[in-house]
Design a protein around this motif. Structure first.
Motif, PDB file in Angstrom:
ATOM      1  N   HIS A  31     -12.064 103.037  57.327  1.00 43.26           N
ATOM      2  CA  HIS A  31     -11.266 102.715  56.610  1.00 43.26           C
ATOM      3  C   HIS A  31     -11.843 101.812  55.441  1.00 43.26           C
ATOM      4  N   HIS A  32     -11.073 101.671  54.403  1.00 42.92           N
ATOM      5  CA  HIS A  32     -11.343 100.671  53.327  1.00 42.92           C
ATOM      6  C   HIS A  32      -9.957  99.997  53.047  1.00 42.92           C
ATOM      7  N   THR A  33      -9.925  98.777  53.024  1.00 49.57           N
ATOM      8  CA  THR A  33      -8.688  98.089  52.859  1.00 49.57           C
ATOM      9  C   THR A  33      -8.455  97.244  51.618  1.00 49.57           C
ATOM     10  N   THR A  48      -8.037 105.610  54.268  1.00 47.36           N
ATOM     11  CA  THR A  48      -8.457 105.922  55.715  1.00 47.36           C
ATOM     12  C   THR A  48      -9.119 107.360  55.793  1.00 47.36           C
ATOM     13  N   THR A  94      -3.867 107.891  51.992  1.00 44.12           N
ATOM     14  CA  THR A  94      -3.930 106.990  51.146  1.00 44.12           C
ATOM     15  C   THR A  94      -2.316 106.809  50.681  1.00 44.12           C
ATOM     16  N   ALA A 149     -14.820 103.720  52.604  1.00 43.63           N
ATOM     17  CA  ALA A 149     -14.278 104.232  53.920  1.00 43.63           C
ATOM     18  C   ALA A 149     -15.058 105.427  54.610  1.00 43.63           C
ATOM     19  N   GLU A 160      -6.579  99.244  63.860  1.00 44.41           N
ATOM     20  CA  GLU A 160      -4.914  99.810  63.550  1.00 44.41           C
ATOM     21  C   GLU A 160      -4.186  98.809  62.945  1.00 44.41           C
ATOM     22  N   VAL A 163      -4.469  98.354  58.045  1.00 42.19           N
ATOM     23  CA  VAL A 163      -5.730  98.790  57.573  1.00 42.19           C
ATOM     24  C   VAL A 163      -5.801  99.839  56.757  1.00 42.19           C
ATOM     25  N   GLY A 164      -6.834 100.252  55.781  1.00 40.53           N
ATOM     26  CA  GLY A 164      -6.781 101.707  55.184  1.00 40.53           C
ATOM     27  C   GLY A 164      -5.697 101.858  54.527  1.00 40.53           C
ATOM     28  N   THR A 167      -2.265  99.952  54.877  1.00 34.17           N
ATOM     29  CA  THR A 167      -2.346  98.597  54.761  1.00 34.17           C
ATOM     30  C   THR A 167      -0.768  98.148  54.414  1.00 34.17           C
ATOM     31  N   ILE A 178      -1.577 102.072  60.442  1.00 34.63           N
ATOM     32  CA  ILE A 178      -2.435 103.057  61.221  1.00 34.63           C
ATOM     33  C   ILE A 178      -2.282 102.869  62.674  1.00 34.63           C
ATOM     34  N   GLN A 199      -0.220 107.589  60.150  1.00 30.16           N
ATOM     35  CA  GLN A 199      -0.064 106.580  59.161  1.00 30.16           C
ATOM     36  C   GLN A 199       1.514 106.552  59.167  1.00 30.16           C
TER      37      GLN A 199
END
Length: 372
Positions: A31-33, A48, A94, A149, A160, A163-164, A167, A178, A199
């Motif tokens: 993930h990148h948030t 994600t 996304t 990510a 979970e 996140v990602g 969010t 997630i 998601q």
């Protein structure tokens, strides 16, 4: 706390070690948030990534299939899955307006990682709408976020909730995001694993069911982001979407992967979803069971045939059941992991473990009771 830690039992199947999609050997999640408060331009979104195999998916493709329960959403790469039955890239989640940049970032990464020694790729990117909590029109996701990510992709436990890509998502009018879960079949059923990663951004509050119990019927007094009195954007209950990825190590052919993807609908229906026009419900399933599938040769000399295995149709039912249970539990896990979020004039409350347990007790659930 996750679903099982609260004593809530979803179905009769047995989860894997991590109760996650990563229980399928080789599958990794990253993930990148993005969380930036800036008034109307506040950014609460992310990316994600699901990697089907360690290393290049192009060099070790998977059989795959997909299913659209309701098409009020978008995705890239699904036509090639339908045509060829192959997944040759990671899968990304996304927000609605960032599908393009995520897809382009995955294309660029493929070119860089193969030194241009590939004619094309068609990345699979799925979306759900987070425009109540995120400045979706600002398109704040960048190629760098996609690469971060990917760099975070790991086996084992999966983060979970908020996140990602999850969010800024809302599920059954509570904070969503997630979620993941898995099921391991009995040895007599093949012993295979099925994992799901969702998601979750769909559903009406009053329709919400957990473990078969109509908890939404007793949660009507909880604040809903779609019933605000201070004006501004509210949307409508049930708007949004859900993206689902199912992974398995059972050796499935493409048409069997499609059949598995269809069973995500059952898990969503058990939660009280799947009936809103304003929800895009898009599912992908892949199998890592045939590890010998060749990369496309595109004019280079390659073998004309490949021997593959397949699960006999009379053994598919256990996989279908596992998929439905994993999706159902993944959604509950997403709800439980999510935390409150207030931004852009909107407030979305998490369901929380105590509130959920209280609602379950009010409608007749007990920790040792079975699903209805």
């Amino acid at each position: 706390m996750r679903t099982r830690e609260l004593g809530i039992r979803i179905g009769r199947g047995t989860p894997g070690r991590f109760n996650a999609i990563t229980d399928v050997a080789g599958v990794r999640v990253g993930h990148h948030t993005l969380n930036v408060e800036a008034g109307e331009a506040s950014t609460h979104t992310g990316v994600t990534i699901i990697e089907p195999r360690a290393g290049s998916a192009r060099m070790a493709p998977c059989f795959a299939g997909c299913h659209i329960l309701n098409g009020n959403g978008d995705a890239t790469g699904l036509e090639w899955i339908r045509e060829a039955g192959l997944l040759t890239t990671p899968i990304a989640y996304t927000n609605t307006h960032s599908v393009g940049v995520v897809r382009d970032a995955l294309v660029a990464a493929e070119r860089n990682e193969t030194n241009g020694d590939v004619y094309w790729c068609m990345p699979v990117v799925l979306e759900t709408y987070d425009g109540l909590l995120n400045d979706v029109w600002g398109q704040h996701v960048t190629a760098d976020h996609v690469q971060r990510a990917r760099a975070e992709a790991r086996t084992g436990e999966v983060r979970e909730g908020n996140v990602g890509g999850g969010t800024g998502m809302i599920c059954h009018e509570f904070k969503g995001g997630i979620g993941t879960a898995s099921r391991v079949l009995k040895p007599a059923e093949g012993g295979w694993t099925v994992g799901a990663l969702v998601q979750a951004n769909y559903g009406r509050r009053d329709a919400l069911r957990v473990a078969g119990y109509p908890v939404g019927e007793v949660l009507g007094e909880v604040h809903s982001p779609f019933r605000q009195t201070e004006g501004g954007r509210t949307g409508e209950p049930g708007m949004g979407s859900i993206a689902v990825t199912l992974a398995t190590d059972a050796p499935l052919l493409p048409h069997q992967c499609t059949r598995l993807a269809q069973r995500a609908s059952v898990g969503i229906a058990r939660m009280g979803g799947g009936t809103e026009d304003s929800s895009g419900d898009i599912f992908v399933a892949f199998s890592v069971g045939n590890s010998n599938l060749p990369a496309a040769s595109y004019g280079r000399v390659g073998k004309p045939t490949t021997a593959v295995e397949m699960v006999n149709n009379d053994h598919m039912s256990a996989l279908f059941s596992a998929a439905a249970e994993a999706v159902e539990e993944a959604i509950v896990n997403a709800l439980l992991a999510a935390t409150d979020m207030s931004t852009r004039g909107a407030r979305v409350e998490a369901i929380g473990s105590e509130r959920l347990l209280s609602a379950l007790r009010k409608v007749g659930w007990r920790p040792d009771s079975q699903n209805r």
